[in-house]
Enzyme design. Structure first.
Site, PDB file in Angstrom:
ATOM      1  N   ASP A 312       0.841  -1.316   0.042  1.00 49.86           N
ATOM      2  CA  ASP A 312       0.016   0.142  -0.026  1.00 49.86           C
ATOM      3  C   ASP A 312       0.930   1.247   0.082  1.00 49.86           C
ATOM      4  OD1 ASP A 312      -2.389  -1.487  -0.174  1.00 49.86           O
ATOM      5  OD2 ASP A 312      -2.470  -1.567   2.105  1.00 49.86           O
ATOM      6  N   ARG A 343      -2.862   1.169  -9.882  1.00 53.64           N
ATOM      7  CA  ARG A 343      -1.887   2.021  -9.408  1.00 53.64           C
ATOM      8  C   ARG A 343      -0.604   2.229 -10.014  1.00 53.64           C
ATOM      9  NH1 ARG A 343      -3.047   0.784  -2.746  1.00 53.64           N
ATOM     10  NH2 ARG A 343      -5.152   1.751  -2.631  1.00 53.64           N
TER      11      ARG A 343
END
Ligand code: S3P
Length: 410
Positions: A312, A343
């Site tokens: 993350d 991402r």
């Protein structure tokens, strides 16, 4: 929500970052399934965890505020049939862990829904193994229509290192017949295992790193004070590492070794970061972390078993990399493509807009620095970690950085 961020002077001070998201979800779930009431102190009040709490209220848990920023949770006798859909919002952890709970509760019928981003994310990674356990589930992306059944244990080799898959199956396994085992290709965060052990539930282990549970176990209520989230601390750590003159202390941060990859990446880059032990909570180590900005940061490398330990934090580490000398590489991180946004693409397109040098791969990124960033209009695409990472980028960019679609930061 649109955020505007300007170049910052030194960041100096001390704070407790917001509480841990993974631990708050798990604390709510274990409390709602316990034999007696629990108190969760300082839970994360962000929308993802509020979705988990609200869903367990829908399923019959009674909750009330507890003095000193806590929530008391009284579990229902058994989970209550609910006709409205269970709305997991933007939260993958809510949907995947909840699926394991619902699928293993005989006769309970429920439909799990999510927002646009969550409805695109892969759920086969949990529906496949749950079906092997005998689950009745319609759908491999949200909405998932589930009719709870008495499940049977399986020995499952997960193709992905994912704590959400592992936790989903362990939660289902606790209520299934026989033993449920999970093996993963690399160690993902082990909060579920630590919480099980702290609750007195026997955790089985094997030499091939598989972990397992025996079905039919129950546990008493508990009190748990949620440490602050190292993934939230990461924004302050990286910001303080790159904003000249900064000196920041972050208090009571959860430093479970399956989550501390970001500290290793920062050390690799030459950042000055020091951790001192704090008060452990339910088997979760806690530290106070100090970071002092130093010049001369160097490129660093992320790959292999390190990836799940900082998955993350990769967006903000990519921002850090723009201020490091040389080419930073991030590989073996294809999972980034199926998070709240893709991402790899959102980080790359926003960094390029700010003037950084970036290359993308199917499984990662390369960032070459140091580059002076310039303020630009960037798009968080509804992904909280992208919004936060680019708020950090804005602190070192010339001029104003505007971040569009940043609502999910809440
Ligand atoms: C989480 C596990 C990780 C992480 C997510 C929270 C958890 O996802 O990215 O933010 O609480 O179990 P995966 O398990 O899918 O890697």
């Amino acid at each position: 929500m649109r955020l505007a961020v300007s170049k910052s002077g030194p960041l100096v001070g001390s704070l407790r970052p917001s509480s841990d998201k993974s631990l708050t979800h798990r604390a709510y779930i274990f409390a709602a399934l316990a034999r007696s009431p629990s108190v969760v102190m300082e839970p994360l009040r962000g929308e993802d965890c509020e979705n988990t709490l609200r869903i367990f209220q829908q399923l019959g848990a009674a909750t009330s505020p507890h003095p000193g920023e806590g929530v008391s949770i009284s579990p229902p006798q058994s989970l209550r049939q609910q006709h409205d859909p269970l709305d997991c919002g933007n939260s993958g952890t809510t949907m995947r862990l909840l699926a394991g709970v619902i699928a293993s509760e005989p006769r309970l019928r429920a439909t799990l829904v999510g927002d646009e981003s969550l409805s695109r994310r892969p759920m086969r990674r949990i529906t496949d193994p749950l079906r092997l356990m005998g689950a009745d589930i319609e759908g491999d992306t949200a909405p998932l229509r589930i009719e709870g059944k008495r499940l049977r244990g399986i020995d499952y080799r997960s193709p992905v290192a994912s704590a959400q898959i592992k936790s989903c199956l362990l939660l289902a396994g606790l209520r299934a017949e026989g033993e449920t085992w999970v093996t993963e290709p690399a160690q993902s965060r082990d909060h579920t295992e630590r919480m099980l052990a702290a609750l007195g539930i026997e955790l089985l282990s094997r030499s091939d790193r598989a972990i397992g549970v025996r079905g039919g176990q129950s546990w008493d209520g508990f009190e748990f004070s949620v440490p602050s989230d190292i993934s939230s601390a990461a924004y302050f750590l990286c910001a303080a590492a790159i904003v000249p003159g900064s000196k920041v202390v972050l208090r009571s941060v959860g430093t479970n070794p399956t989550r501390t990859g970001v500290l290793e990446a920062l050390a690799d880059a030459g950042a000055l970061v020091e951790a001192a032990p704090g008060q452990e909570q339910m088997g979760e180590p806690v530290s106070h972390i100090a970071v002092v900005q130093v010049p001369g940061l160097q490129a660093f490398h992320v790959a292999g078993d390190l990836v799940p330990r900082l998955i993350d934090e990769i967006p903000v580490l990519a921002v850090l990399a723009t201020q490091c000398e040389g080419t930073t590489t991030i590989r073996d991180a294809g999972e980034l493509r199926v998070k709240e946004s893709d991402r790899i693409e959102t980080v790359a397109s926003n960094l390029l807009a700010m003037g950084a040098q970036v290359e993308t791969f199917a499984d990662g990124l390369a960032v070459t620095g140091p580059t002076p960033l310039c303020g630009a209009v960037v798009d968080a695409q509804g992904d909280h970690r992208i919004g936060m990472a680019f708020a950090v980028a804005g602190l070192v960019a010339e001029g104003e950085t505007q971040i569009l679609n940043a609502d999910s930061i809440r």
